[in-house]
Design a protein around this motif. Structure first.
Motif, short mmCIF file in Angstrom:
data_model
loop_
_atom_site.label_atom_id
_atom_site.label_comp_id
_atom_site.label_asym_id
_atom_site.label_seq_id
_atom_site.Cartn_x
_atom_site.Cartn_y
_atom_site.Cartn_z
N LEU A 1 150.42 100.32 -14.12
CA LEU A 1 151.13 99.89 -12.91
C LEU A 1 150.37 100.01 -11.66
N ALA A 2 149.42 100.82 -11.70
CA ALA A 2 148.43 101.03 -10.59
C ALA A 2 147.71 100.00 -10.41
N VAL A 3 147.28 99.52 -11.66
CA VAL A 3 146.41 98.23 -11.81
C VAL A 3 147.04 97.06 -11.02
N LEU A 4 148.23 96.82 -11.63
CA LEU A 4 149.15 95.53 -11.12
C LEU A 4 149.13 95.99 -9.52
N TRP A 5 149.58 96.75 -9.29
CA TRP A 5 150.01 97.06 -7.69
C TRP A 5 148.54 96.69 -6.80
N LEU A 6 147.82 97.36 -7.32
CA LEU A 6 146.14 97.18 -6.40
C LEU A 6 145.76 95.68 -6.62
N GLY A 7 146.21 95.04 -7.78
CA GLY A 7 145.87 93.63 -7.70
C GLY A 7 146.52 92.84 -6.89
N THR A 8 147.89 93.14 -6.67
CA THR A 8 148.74 92.52 -5.71
C THR A 8 148.16 92.96 -4.33
N VAL A 9 147.65 94.12 -4.18
CA VAL A 9 147.23 94.38 -2.70
C VAL A 9 145.89 93.81 -2.47
N VAL A 10 144.95 93.49 -3.31
CA VAL A 10 143.62 92.72 -3.14
C VAL A 10 144.08 91.21 -2.87
N TRP A 11 145.04 90.81 -3.60
CA TRP A 11 145.37 89.21 -3.26
C TRP A 11 146.06 89.06 -1.88
N THR A 12 146.52 90.09 -1.33
CA THR A 12 147.31 89.98 -0.09
C THR A 12 146.23 90.01 0.94
N ALA A 13 145.14 90.87 0.74
CA ALA A 13 144.05 91.08 1.72
C ALA A 13 143.36 89.68 1.77
N ALA A 14 143.07 89.15 0.63
CA ALA A 14 142.60 87.85 0.45
C ALA A 14 143.19 86.66 1.23
#
Length: 661
Positions: free
Chosen positions: A423-436
């Motif tokens: 869950l943490a990895v999926l959430w962090l992936g979402t956050v990284v996408w939003t920053a990009a």
């Protein structure tokens, strides 16, 4: 033996989320509460800051302000004084801006900017609180600390069009705020209050939710699709007697039905004139598919949606065991209903409506329905705009997502720890996408109107006005032809019809016939960009457009199948010369206009059906005309004329006027 309705409600609701009499609240310690509060604050600030950084008011947003100016001046909700045309798609947005302008007395552009920032930011907060309510209920018996982290709202904020249309002067901010409020109300309706006695909200909550849902068609017409779905769920849900159901229908329908009756009698149409101008019932699926790709491709929008779908699925799968055990405790030893008992089966199916799962499905379904409608009509010419509400709907169930941190005793190479890690990895992936995504420039070459007809509207007007944040009407005086228009009006005190020329600093002015009345014959401006034109002229200047947003004659022409989306009606200027009564012969008539065409248009305007359609919005409004409009509004909406005057004469079986050449 047949169960009662209330018994079935309790049984079905508990089977989904655990029995209410054994409720154990989620460990909502200060840390978890602080994380959620911080997430709400940060997300709201990101929305506010992002909208402020990209603040502007579109030309179409200025169209709304022209109607508000007429309201404030006492001319009624019209675009041109004396012509009852509803040129704004969102009725609610028009009157909210009017109320803000009337109460504050400040510039309407600043009123719009302030309201838009508040509504856009509020939508993010409401969305997060609603999602948190559902997750806290579902995971109330979970061990460990459950953190509710912002997710879907970050994806929405990161998409550049979401921040562009957070202001813009259009109703996008109101649409997402309405959806978020309805989401929160439905989440509260389907779940007991945290720490309470397990009771679901009562009649007052139901009526309030029905009232908000009923406003949908006034927020934007296609939101009637969402409103109907929500009201159907509320009406069919169990535990209500007939009086409450009747009251719910009355509360939901009072304002929209009352306004609809008034609209049909006053404007002579069953929906805003913009729907007639754009043929909102037409189908352009291929253009809609291109519009979808135009939003998804530049930002790889499918990637965070995939992350969030996987994350939500994992939460559902891993929380099922606990809720199933709780449900088993309730049903153990209880007699199963006889499957042949039809009434009991109907009760159980009906009672599934008042559950958190039903609310989630309702809003996901609403997002799909809204998206399909937008794709069917071909989308829009503004990059991403009409797909923002469907996207927001689809993201509501994952506006925040839960991350359960196992207790110290659970940490190790085991399932709870592994699930938390994924869950943490999926959430962090979402956050990284939003920053990009938040730092992309948006639509490629968005300031250029290409083959698709879709444009990054904000970039287009920032480039063509030379203002990074075009907000005031005066900012648009730097748009091609605008200063020249103001000068042309000033230089022709007798009045006339202004027609745009290929030159950016000149207009053709067709003069009025003599004798000139005292004070002049008045001006009419014929131009596509209604907002900047109408907001930089007085209310005594008539402003009309060739696609018909504010001009019924153009709106009732046939749609050009190969025209640019949102601009696929083009009325020839010969019609406006005939309609405005200006001089119709050369040399006063511009050389590119044909005297014979103008003469044919004048004759075509005598067609009885066309005359009746025009009179429905321009003749003096009497009680008799109101009743006639009410009876014939649907017929008027479907009435079409031929844009070529000669063909219109043939359609109406009218005589050809003698040639003038």
């Amino acid at each position: 033996m047949l169960s009662t309705s209330s018994d079935v409600v309790r049984d079905v609701h508990d089977s989904e989320a655990g029995p209410s009499r054994t409720v154990r609240p989620v460990r909502h310690d200060r840390f978890a509460g602080g994380v959620f509060a911080a997430g709400v604050i940060v997300s709201a600030l990101l929305m506010f800051w992002g909208a402020w950084e990209r603040r502007w008011i579109a030309d179409d947003g200025l169209i709304v302000l022209r109607t508000v100016r007429n309201l404030l001046a006492g001319n009624g909700p019209v675009f041109n004084a004396g012509e009852r045309v509803e040129a704004n798609t969102s009725t609610a947005w028009t009157y909210i801006v009017y109320a803000g302008g009337w109460l504050t007395g400040i510039r309407l552009e600043y009123v719009v900017l302030a309201i838009a920032l508040v509504l856009s930011t509020s939508a993010i907060v409401l969305a997060m609180v609603g999602a948190a309510r559902l997750y806290r209920w579902r995971l109330r018996a979970a061990s460990g600390t459950v953190l509710l982290l912002p997710a879907g709202v970050l994806v929405y904020i990161a998409v550049p069009p979401a921040r562009d249309f957070a202001t813009s002067g259009l109703e996008s901010c109101l649409v997402i705020c309405w959806l978020a409020l309805l989401w929160l109300l439905m989440a509260r309706w389907a779940t007991p209050a945290p720490g309470g006695n397990g009771r679901l909200p009562g009649t007052a909550q139901i009526l309030a939710t029905a009232f908000v849902a009923g406003l949908g068609p006034l927020v934007r017409p296609e939101l009637a699709l969402v409103a109907v779905l929500v009201l159907a769920v509320l009406f069919l849900a169990p535990g209500l007697d007939l009086r409450i159901r009747i009251a719910m229908v009355a509360v939901a329908g009072a304002i929209p039905v009352g306004y609809q009756i008034w609209r049909m009698g006053y404007y002579g149409l069953p929906y805003p004139n913009t729907a007639v101008a754009k043929d909102a019932g037409g189908a352009k699926w291929s253009q809609g598919a291109e519009y979808l790709g135009n939003l998804v491709s530049p930002y790889l929008l499918w990637l965070p949606l995939l992350f969030l779908v996987l994350l939500a699925a994992l939460v559902l799968l891993t929380s099922r065991d606990a809720t199933s055990r709780d449900a088993a405790g309730l049903t153990a030893g209880a007699a199963r209903p006889d499957p042949r008992d039809v009434r009991a089966t109907i009760f159980r199916v009906q009672n599934l409506l008042r559950t958190p799962t039903a609310v989630v499905v309702l809003f996901l379904g609403s997002g799909v329905v809204l998206a399909l409608y937008s794709l069917r009509v071909g989308g829009d010419f503004m990059h991403g705009r009409v797909l923002l509400p469907p996207l927001f709907c689809l993201l509501l169930p994952v506006a925040v997502v839960p991350l359960r941190i196992p207790d110290r005793a659970e940490i190790g190479n085991n399932r709870p720890t592994q699930v938390a890690g994924v869950l943490a990895v999926l959430w962090l992936g979402t956050v990284v996408w939003t920053a990009a995504a938040a730092n992309t420039t948006g639509m490629t070459e968005g300031a250029v109107v290409g083959r698709s007809g879709i444009v990054d509207e904000r970039a287009f007007y920032a480039l063509n006005t030379g203002h990074r944040h075009p907000i005031r009407a005066e900012d648009y005086l730097d748009y091609p032809r605008m200063r020249a228009m103001v000068e042309a009006i000033s230089n022709t005190p007798n009045g006339g019809l202004l027609l745009p020329t290929p030159s950016y600093d000149a207009w053709d002015v067709v003069p009025p016939p003599e004798p000139i009345p005292p004070g002049g014959a008045g001006h009419t401006v014929f131009f596509l960009n209604l907002g900047m034109t109408s907001m930089n002229t007085g209310l005594d200047v008539r402003v009309v457009d060739q696609m018909g947003l504010a001009y019924p004659l153009a709106a009732h022409t046939e749609r050009l199948e190969d025209g640019r989306i949102g601009h696929d009606k083009i009325l020839f200027p010969d019609w406006v010369v005939a309609d405005s009564g200006m001089v119709d012969v050369h040399p006063w008539l511009p050389g590119y206009l044909d005297e014979d065409w103008v003469a044919m248009a004048k004759t075509a305007l005598t067609c009885p059906e066309t005359r009746e359609m025009i009179d429905s919005s321009s003749a003096e409004l009497t009680w008799q005309l109101f009743k006639r409009n009410l009876r014939n509004a649907v017929e008027y909406a479907s009435y079409r004329i031929e844009r070529v005057p000669e063909y219109e004469l043939q359609r109406c079986d009218l005589p050809m006027p003698p040639p003038r050449g």
